[in-house]
Every structure is written in C-alpha cells, then in structure tokens.
Design a protein around this motif. Structure first.
Motif, PDB file in Angstrom:
ATOM      1  N   ARG A  53      -6.941  -4.939 -11.061  1.00  0.00           N
ATOM      2  CA  ARG A  53      -6.892  -3.635 -10.738  1.00  0.00           C
ATOM      3  C   ARG A  53      -6.391  -2.955 -11.316  1.00  0.00           C
ATOM      4  O   ARG A  53      -5.817  -2.683 -12.295  1.00  0.00           O
ATOM      5  CB  ARG A  53      -4.925  -3.515 -10.186  1.00  0.00           C
ATOM      6  N   CYS A  73       1.614  -1.702  -3.126  1.00  0.00           N
ATOM      7  CA  CYS A  73       1.920  -2.611  -1.206  1.00  0.00           C
ATOM      8  C   CYS A  73       0.788  -3.461  -0.933  1.00  0.00           C
ATOM      9  O   CYS A  73      -0.049  -3.556  -0.416  1.00  0.00           O
ATOM     10  CB  CYS A  73       2.508  -1.914  -0.488  1.00  0.00           C
ATOM     11  N   ASP A  74       0.255  -3.281  -2.502  1.00  0.00           N
ATOM     12  CA  ASP A  74      -1.471  -3.693  -2.382  1.00  0.00           C
ATOM     13  C   ASP A  74      -1.069  -5.484  -1.286  1.00  0.00           C
ATOM     14  O   ASP A  74      -1.876  -5.819  -0.969  1.00  0.00           O
ATOM     15  CB  ASP A  74      -1.953  -3.903  -3.579  1.00  0.00           C
ATOM     16  N   ASP A  75       0.008  -6.107  -1.831  1.00  0.00           N
ATOM     17  CA  ASP A  75      -0.163  -7.771  -0.996  1.00  0.00           C
ATOM     18  C   ASP A  75       1.194  -7.910  -0.329  1.00  0.00           C
ATOM     19  O   ASP A  75       1.535  -7.671  -1.062  1.00  0.00           O
ATOM     20  CB  ASP A  75       0.123  -8.624  -2.710  1.00  0.00           C
ATOM     21  N   LYS A 150       9.213 -12.187  -7.800  1.00  0.00           N
ATOM     22  CA  LYS A 150       8.409 -10.474  -6.657  1.00  0.00           C
ATOM     23  C   LYS A 150       8.761  -9.480  -6.995  1.00  0.00           C
ATOM     24  O   LYS A 150       8.732  -8.545  -6.160  1.00  0.00           O
ATOM     25  CB  LYS A 150       8.980 -11.630  -5.429  1.00  0.00           C
ATOM     26  N   ARG A 177       5.544  -9.261 -12.077  1.00  0.00           N
ATOM     27  CA  ARG A 177       4.828  -8.489 -12.266  1.00  0.00           C
ATOM     28  C   ARG A 177       4.715  -7.839 -13.340  1.00  0.00           C
ATOM     29  O   ARG A 177       5.518  -7.025 -13.075  1.00  0.00           O
ATOM     30  CB  ARG A 177       4.936  -8.204 -11.098  1.00  0.00           C
ATOM     31  N   TRP A 215      -0.428  -6.716 -13.256  1.00  0.00           N
ATOM     32  CA  TRP A 215      -0.227  -6.663 -11.367  1.00  0.00           C
ATOM     33  C   TRP A 215      -1.387  -5.526 -11.419  1.00  0.00           C
ATOM     34  O   TRP A 215      -2.197  -5.836 -10.362  1.00  0.00           O
ATOM     35  CB  TRP A 215       1.037  -6.124 -10.926  1.00  0.00           C
TER      36      TRP A 215
END
Ligand SMILES: NC(=O)c1ccc[n+]([C@@H]2O[C@H](COP(=O)([O-])OP(=O)(O)OC[C@H]3O[C@@H](n4cnc5c(N)ncnc54)[C@H](O)[C@@H]3O)[C@@H](O)[C@H]2O)c1
Ligand SMILES: [Zn+2]
Length: 417
Positions: A53, A73-75, A150, A177, A215
């Motif tokens: 990204r 909050c893309d995933d 995470k 990330r 990320w």
C-alpha cells in the motif's frame, strides 16, 4: 581484492559453476550418488500474495485526512491492536507539533485505529544506521508497549531512520506491522518504496538487514517543506537513476524542472517524486524479484561506487549525493566503453548540475580504494558480478565484467570534473 588487480574482473561462483565442477570431478557428483538417491524429498512450492500500500497525501495529521486511519483498518479480519510512533529527531526538531498531532489524530480516529500509545524520538540521519543503537531502542519500545504481530510501529522520518526502525520491526516477533511516513525527498521517491530494511556494519553499507513488506507507506508532501536544501536536492539523484534506466520521457521532465527543484520548488518537485516512487514500486512489485534473489539489481545503478564512497567518507557524504557521483562514474564508464554516446552523457551531467548535485568528491583521487566497492557489491549480491551500465537514456544493460583500466579512468575523470 586480488581479482581487481587484474585488468578484467569476471567473478562467477554460481550453482552453474558447481555443476560444472561436479561434472569434471566424479567424487563431487551428488545426483548419481547412492547415498543421496536414498533421500526423501518433501519439497513444496508456495507463494504469498502481498499488498504494497503506497499513498501520497497532504497533511497526514489533519483530522479531516483519513489516509492514515484508512490504512489501519484495511484488513477488517485482523484489526490493529496497538500502535506506537517512532520519529526522526531532525523531523521532530523541524516540526515539533507533528508527534502530538499524530497522537491526537489517533485518538480522534479511535474507531479505525488504536491510540499511538508512545512516541520515541530517535537520532535522524545515517547515525541511526551505524550500530545497533536505534534498532535496540525500537526493539525495547516494541517490548515495552506490548506491540504484537497484530500491532503496528508507525515510523516517520528520513530513509536512514526508516531503515533502522524497519529492521527492528522486521525482527521483533519475526516481524510486526510497519507503517512508514517518509519525510525526505529521497525516502518518498525511493527509500520508503522498497521492501528492504537494515543498518550498516563492518564498514559496509546495509550489511545487516531483512526484507519485509511494510503494511503501508504514506508520503505527506507537507513534510518536505522543512527539509534543509541540500537534503531536499539529494533525493533527486534516485529519480534521475530510475529515469535513466526506465523512462526517457521522465528524464526529459526532470531536466525541464531541475532548476526549479534545486530552488526547493515543491510544486515542481511533486510530480517528479511521485513518478519516481511509482517506477520504483512497479519494479519491486512487477519486476519478478522483490527479494532480490537474482543476480541483477538494476535499482542499484550507480550504487556500487556510491556505497563505497559513503563508507570511505565515514558517511559524511549523504546517500543521495553519493548516488549522483556514482551515476556519473558509471555513465562515464558506459561512454568510455562506447555504449553511451557523448551527447547523452552531457545531458545527464547537465541535469545533475542543474539539480545542484555534486559532480565529484575528493575521495575519487584514490580510484583503487573506490574499486574495492565492486567486490563488496558482488559479495553483497552473491553469485556472479552483475552491474548495471547505461546503453542509452532510458535503457540500462547488465555487465558481468569490468574493464579496470577504463573504470579507473572514469573515476579519475570524475574526480577532476
Ligand atoms: N531501504 C531502501 O530500499 C533504501 C533505498 C534508498 C535509500 N535508502 C537509505 O536511505 C538513507 C538516506 O535517506 P535520506 O536521504 O532520507 O536521508 P536521512 O535519513 O539521512 O535524513 C537526512 C536528514 O534529514 C533530516 N530530516 C528528515 N526529515 C526531515 C524533515 N521533514 N525536515 C527536516 N529535517 C528532516 C534527518 O534528521 C537527517 O538529518 C540511506 O541510509 C540509504 O541507504 C534505503
Ligand atoms: Zn539508493
């Protein structure tokens, strides 16, 4: 270095050569060997899709700008649990309110992202890559703030801080990330686009490091306003590099904007930075070798000499300036070999001059010391020597041997240019 004392260097220690060796020496032929034929192979081929990204925006910390919150909050399946901020001291000194603004931003966007629970300011510039100090500080932060796989480390700064903090993020918990907020021209047009992280060691550039896809990368144009002029200019050597390799039209665009860019004109610089970033990302994502397993490393055009110059100068010369000198050496060598015509070489020299990038360095007076960089480059890549040279503006070529007489001449001519 003994090979480099000969007139030509040609180094080949690839598996092809091992096979050749086995063929001439029966005691080294594993395929037909009775012992190895009893082995059981459980080999499986697998591949992983990555999403790289990369966003360009203006004023990333403005509450109305959702770019940062959106990438968090893309995933939806694996929302980020915690987050911390690492900031380059040079950026922090130039924009003292930015760290706090980002913390407030995270609080205001609590439905999309976690609060940035801690801010760590680390030394800006190449010093952050010399030794483990910054890496250890970031690892300690990750441990202290309970950053898990995470959770996210957000790092804002120049290419050096991104590399060092990125390396810490890549090795903590075997990779957490990472969101990069590059704050220099070089980091926005090249450095932050890659999947490489690392620090210098043993007097060698980027000796210790790891590949890890970030990320997200968010380039905020507003951050470039406070850059010292020489840091601002230095980033454009990487744009010239990629234009020379891939896009003659882009090279002409840089030539047309060069004097405005040299005067810190952000409007002139922006399309050049963005196009350079796009070409770098495209090469990494579509070029077929994101983790640099092949021998060719086209994005390192001009870099064998640049990295050597940086190390020899104890990192007094910046990476971007060293790349400008390294490009001139390899373009001059390409001309001396008869691949690149003299008028193209003049155009390249003029563009770098218009960008007010250095055209020489006192250390070039000792070409043999610079030539050590060829062997170090081969060692870093592994396999046979593969160096990119230029056939014409917009088209590179891979070579596997260097004519040392001509390369010495190219270095010496650059030293007096
Ligand atoms: N990982 C990669 O793929 C990759 C690619 C290219 C370059 N790099 C690395 O990037 C590094 C060079 O990065 P760089 O050119 O960004 O320089 P840099 O990181 O050394 O930063 C230069 C200076 O600018 C300061 N600074 C940063 N942002 C600022 C801002 N907005 N305002 C004021 N000051 C600011 C820094 O504190 C530092 O003093 C080299 O170590 C190079 O090897 C890595
Ligand atoms: Zn570079």
């Amino acid at each position: 270095m003994s090979q480099l004392r000969q007139q030509f260097v040609s180094i080949d220690s690839t598996p092809r050569n091992c096979a050749r060796l086995c063929a001439t020496n029966p005691s080294m032929t594993p395929a037909s060997d009775a012992t190895t034929s009893r082995s059981t192979a459980l080999d499986q081929r697998f591949s992983l899709p990555f999403l790289h990204r990369v966003r360009f925006t203006h004023d990333v910390a403005a509450l109305t700008n959702t770019t940062l919150a959106d990438v968090f909050c893309d995933d939806a399946a694996a929302p980020t649990r915690r987050a911390v901020l690492v900031m380059d001291s040079g950026l922090h000194a130039a924009t003292p309110t930015l760290a706090q603004a980002l913390v407030q931003y995270s609080e205001a966007h609590a439905s999309s992202m976690p609060t940035l629970s801690e801010v760590l300011v680390v030394p800006g510039g190449e010093q952050s890559k010399c030794g483990m100090h910054t890496v250890e500080q970031v690892l300690a932060l990750i441990e202290r703030a309970k950053i898990c796989r995470k959770s996210t480390v957000v790092v804002a700064g120049g290419g050096a801080v991104l590399d060092a903090a990125g390396f810490a993020a890549a090795i903590a918990h075997r990779s957490v990330r990472l969101i990069r907020l590059p704050s220099t021209t070089l980091a926005q047009d090249d450095g932050a686009m890659g999947v490489k992280n690392g620090i210098n060691a043993f007097g060698k550039k980027n000796f210790t490091g790891a590949f890890a896809v970030p990320w997200a990368v968010i380039c905020d144009q507003a951050l470039l306003k406070t850059l010292p002029i020489e840091v601002f200019r230095a980033g454009f050597s990487e744009a010239v590099k990629i234009a020379l390799l891939k896009d003659p039209k882009f090279f002409a665009e840089i030539a047309a904007s060069a004097t405005r860019i040299a005067a810190h004109d952000l409007a002139a610089a922006q399309p050049i930075i963005q196009r350079s970033a796009a070409l770098h990302v495209e090469h990494i994502a579509q070029g077929g070798d994101p983790f640099e397993l092949d021998e060719a490393r086209p994005l390192d055009f001009g870099h064998w000499a640049a990295h050597r110059l940086e190390a020899l100068s104890a990192y007094a010369i910046s990476h971007g300036d060293a790349v400008a000198v390294g490009l001139l050496i390899d373009c001059r060598y390409s001309m001396l070999k008869g691949w690149l015509d003299a008028s193209a070489f003049e155009q390249i020299r003029n563009v770098l001059a218009d960008l007010r990038l250095p055209h020489s360095h006192p250390l070039l007076a000792n070409p043999d010391a610079i030539l050590e960089g060829i062997e170090q480059f081969r060692e870093h890549l592994g396999g046979s020597l593969t160096i990119t040279m230029l056939r014409r503006i917009g088209e590179g070529m891979e070579v596997h041997e260097i004519d040392l007489v001509l390369m010495r001449r190219a270095i010496l001519q650059t030293s007096t240019a």
